[in-house]
Write a protein that holds these residues in place. Structure first.
Motif, PDB file in Angstrom:
ATOM      1  N   GLY A   1       0.795  -1.207   0.000  1.00  0.00           N
ATOM      2  CA  GLY A   1       0.000   0.000   0.000  1.00  0.00           C
ATOM      3  C   GLY A   1       0.834   1.265   0.000  1.00  0.00           C
ATOM      4  N   PHE A   2       0.147   2.379   0.005  1.00  0.00           N
ATOM      5  CA  PHE A   2       0.784   3.691  -0.054  1.00  0.00           C
ATOM      6  C   PHE A   2       1.326   4.097   1.316  1.00  0.00           C
ATOM      7  CE2 PHE A   2       0.433   8.334   0.422  1.00  0.00           C
ATOM      8  CZ  PHE A   2       1.232   8.758  -0.633  1.00  0.00           C
ATOM      9  N   GLN A   3       2.575   4.554   1.332  1.00  0.00           N
ATOM     10  CA  GLN A   3       3.206   5.094   2.530  1.00  0.00           C
ATOM     11  C   GLN A   3       3.845   6.422   2.142  1.00  0.00           C
ATOM     12  OE1 GLN A   3       3.085   3.840   5.620  1.00  0.00           O
ATOM     13  NE2 GLN A   3       1.971   1.983   5.003  1.00  0.00           N
TER      14      GLN A   3
ATOM     15  N   ALA B   1      10.528   6.270  -0.214  1.00  0.00           N
ATOM     16  CA  ALA B   1      11.315   6.926  -1.258  1.00  0.00           C
ATOM     17  C   ALA B   1      10.574   6.871  -2.583  1.00  0.00           C
ATOM     18  CB  ALA B   1      12.684   6.248  -1.382  1.00  0.00           C
ATOM     19  N   ILE B   2       9.834   5.792  -2.796  1.00  0.00           N
ATOM     20  CA  ILE B   2       9.021   5.645  -4.002  1.00  0.00           C
ATOM     21  C   ILE B   2       7.581   5.512  -3.530  1.00  0.00           C
ATOM     22  CG2 ILE B   2       8.606   4.259  -6.067  1.00  0.00           C
ATOM     23  CD1 ILE B   2      11.491   3.451  -6.069  1.00  0.00           C
ATOM     24  N   PRO B   3       6.898   6.632  -3.353  1.00  0.00           N
ATOM     25  CA  PRO B   3       5.578   6.616  -2.711  1.00  0.00           C
ATOM     26  C   PRO B   3       4.440   6.304  -3.670  1.00  0.00           C
ATOM     27  CG  PRO B   3       6.253   8.874  -3.117  1.00  0.00           C
ATOM     28  CD  PRO B   3       7.363   7.998  -3.635  1.00  0.00           C
ATOM     29  N   GLY B   4       3.981   5.084  -3.639  1.00  0.00           N
ATOM     30  CA  GLY B   4       2.880   4.681  -4.494  1.00  0.00           C
ATOM     31  C   GLY B   4       2.328   3.365  -4.004  1.00  0.00           C
ATOM     32  N   ILE B   5       1.695   2.623  -4.879  1.00  0.00           N
ATOM     33  CA  ILE B   5       1.224   1.287  -4.551  1.00  0.00           C
ATOM     34  C   ILE B   5       1.869   0.300  -5.500  1.00  0.00           C
ATOM     35  CG2 ILE B   5      -0.985   2.083  -3.616  1.00  0.00           C
ATOM     36  CD1 ILE B   5      -2.309   1.223  -6.256  1.00  0.00           C
ATOM     37  N   GLU B   6       1.974  -0.945  -5.067  1.00  0.00           N
ATOM     38  CA  GLU B   6       2.531  -2.002  -5.902  1.00  0.00           C
ATOM     39  C   GLU B   6       1.428  -3.007  -6.191  1.00  0.00           C
ATOM     40  OE1 GLU B   6       5.856  -3.406  -3.721  1.00  0.00           O
ATOM     41  OE2 GLU B   6       7.023  -1.569  -4.020  1.00  0.00           O
ATOM     42  N   ILE B   7       1.243  -3.289  -7.465  1.00  0.00           N
ATOM     43  CA  ILE B   7       0.200  -4.208  -7.921  1.00  0.00           C
ATOM     44  C   ILE B   7       0.880  -5.445  -8.487  1.00  0.00           C
ATOM     45  CG2 ILE B   7      -1.769  -4.502  -9.461  1.00  0.00           C
ATOM     46  CD1 ILE B   7      -2.080  -1.449  -9.462  1.00  0.00           C
TER      47      ILE B   7
ATOM     48  N   GLU C   1       5.775  -6.894 -10.891  1.00  0.00           N
ATOM     49  CA  GLU C   1       4.813  -6.001 -10.263  1.00  0.00           C
ATOM     50  C   GLU C   1       4.756  -4.692 -11.031  1.00  0.00           C
ATOM     51  OE1 GLU C   1       6.620  -5.588  -6.375  1.00  0.00           O
ATOM     52  OE2 GLU C   1       7.639  -3.743  -6.985  1.00  0.00           O
ATOM     53  N   LEU C   2       3.700  -3.943 -10.777  1.00  0.00           N
ATOM     54  CA  LEU C   2       3.590  -2.581 -11.283  1.00  0.00           C
ATOM     55  C   LEU C   2       3.709  -1.630 -10.101  1.00  0.00           C
ATOM     56  CD1 LEU C   2       2.923  -0.309 -13.321  1.00  0.00           C
ATOM     57  CD2 LEU C   2       0.502  -0.742 -12.840  1.00  0.00           C
ATOM     58  N   GLN C   3       4.650  -0.708 -10.168  1.00  0.00           N
ATOM     59  CA  GLN C   3       4.761   0.351  -9.156  1.00  0.00           C
ATOM     60  C   GLN C   3       4.009   1.545  -9.723  1.00  0.00           C
ATOM     61  OE1 GLN C   3       5.855   3.426  -8.170  1.00  0.00           O
ATOM     62  NE2 GLN C   3       5.686   2.942  -6.013  1.00  0.00           N
ATOM     63  N   PHE C   4       2.885   1.877  -9.108  1.00  0.00           N
ATOM     64  CA  PHE C   4       1.990   2.902  -9.661  1.00  0.00           C
ATOM     65  C   PHE C   4       1.904   4.097  -8.723  1.00  0.00           C
ATOM     66  CE2 PHE C   4      -2.392   4.649 -10.094  1.00  0.00           C
ATOM     67  CZ  PHE C   4      -2.258   5.168 -11.376  1.00  0.00           C
ATOM     68  N   GLN C   5       2.037   5.281  -9.315  1.00  0.00           N
ATOM     69  CA  GLN C   5       1.949   6.515  -8.546  1.00  0.00           C
ATOM     70  C   GLN C   5       1.010   7.501  -9.216  1.00  0.00           C
ATOM     71  OE1 GLN C   5       5.507   8.517  -7.190  1.00  0.00           O
ATOM     72  NE2 GLN C   5       6.715   6.633  -7.325  1.00  0.00           N
ATOM     73  N   ILE C   6       0.425   8.366  -8.394  1.00  0.00           N
ATOM     74  CA  ILE C   6      -0.276   9.551  -8.874  1.00  0.00           C
ATOM     75  C   ILE C   6       0.363  10.746  -8.171  1.00  0.00           C
ATOM     76  CG2 ILE C   6      -2.452  10.829  -8.929  1.00  0.00           C
ATOM     77  CD1 ILE C   6      -3.944   8.201  -9.080  1.00  0.00           C
ATOM     78  N   ARG C   7       0.712  11.744  -8.947  1.00  0.00           N
ATOM     79  CA  ARG C   7       1.261  12.984  -8.395  1.00  0.00           C
ATOM     80  C   ARG C   7       0.297  14.133  -8.694  1.00  0.00           C
ATOM     81  NH1 ARG C   7       7.070  12.920  -7.392  1.00  0.00           N
ATOM     82  NH2 ARG C   7       7.538  10.745  -6.867  1.00  0.00           N
TER      83      ARG C   7
END
Length: 298
Positions: A191-193, A197-203, A277-283
């Motif tokens: 989940g998001f933390q 350093a890489i703030p997103g979610i991993e799918i 996995e996919l490391q997904f972020q929204i900024r």
């Protein structure tokens, strides 16, 4: 005399025995390093720094530089006097902090978590329209997308972009003036933390699984120059919102290419990670936000 000598001998023996009895034991503790699962060059707990300047490398775009340092691309452009379409060149030194407060990180350059939008269930496709998203800051501007995305050290592309697979169907959610959908079919395994350093979610998923654009937009970075992300794609959805897709096995799009929500833009992989996995972020305005506050409920 003989009795005196015997008494002294016995006293000396008693002293020696007492010394031996009080000798401290040395306890040797076996130390061992805990087994820690690490991801090559992508530690989730490593603090994200904010450099005051950056030297442009080949393959960079203004968007990727701003993304890497957690600042808004519009701020970087303004601080360095770079007009749209934001042409930069290798070796160029860019300022990453406001010239008026060079010794203090500005409020927009701090990678903070923006307040999550309050979106009612009616925002999900198929329900009645949701109320417009309200922000405590300036109102969200209308999308400003451009096909021309200059890449440092590379000539402007004149060849037509490759055809993309048709967009997949699926539920959407309106938040921040953008219609969002899930970028992959797997489950969320991390989940998001906000402090990562890489703030997103991993799918999670299998190698080669489709990675899809989470919303309509323009690709503003496609490469592997950001440490910890592997093969990375960044899509601009509006002046306020970007999304990022990391650890891909193969990128299917390039800078300046327009994509539609649900269109496949990459194949899932493990570049820069220890599993597929996919490391997904929204900024939003350069700041990481929790994608689960924007994606539709599953």
């Amino acid at each position: 005399m003989k009795g005196t000598i015997q008494s002294l001998a016995m006293l000396l023996l008693a002293v020696l025995l007492a010394a031996c009895g009080t000798t401290r034991s040395v306890v040797v503790q076996r130390t061992s390093q805990p087994r820690i699962t690490t991801y090559p060059a992508s530690s989730r707990s490593q603090p994200q720094g904010h450099a005051a300047s950056y030297r442009v490398a080949k393959g960079d775009t203004l968007y990727s530089i701003a993304f890497r340092h957690g600042v808004d691309f519009r701020d970087v452009a303004r601080w360095n006097g770079i007009p749209a379409p934001y042409t930069i060149r290798p070796g160029q030194q860019l300022v990453l902090r406001s010239p008026s407060s060079r010794d203090a990180v500005t409020s927009r350059s701090v990678a903070r978590v923006s307040p999550a939008p309050r979106v009612s269930p009616a925002a999900v496709t198929g329900s009645r329209p949701a109320a417009p998203y309200a922000s405590s800051s300036a109102p969200t501007r209308s999308p400003a997308l451009a096909d021309n995305v200059p890449v440092a050290g590379e000539p402007a592309s004149v060849s037509p972009p490759p055809a993309l697979p048709a967009a997949a169907s699926g539920g959407t959610r309106s938040a921040g003036g953008v219609q969002w959908r899930w970028p992959a079919d797997g489950r969320v395994i991390n989940g998001f933390q906000s402090g990562d350093a890489i703030p997103g979610i991993e799918i999670g998923g299998a190698a080669g699984s489709p990675v899809r654009a989470a919303a309509d937009g323009v690709v503003v970075y496609s490469g592997n120059g950001l440490v910890g992300y592997g093969e990375l794609i960044i899509v601009k959805h509006s002046d306020d919102f970007l999304s990022a897709y990391g650890h891909n096995r193969k990128r299917l799009v390039k800078e300046g290419q327009r994509v539609s929500a649900g269109q496949q833009i990459a194949e899932m992989g493990d570049t820069g990670a220890s599993r597929d996995e996919l490391q997904f972020q929204i900024r939003r305005n350069g700041n990481p936000v929790n994608p689960l506050d924007y994606l539709p409920a599953r």
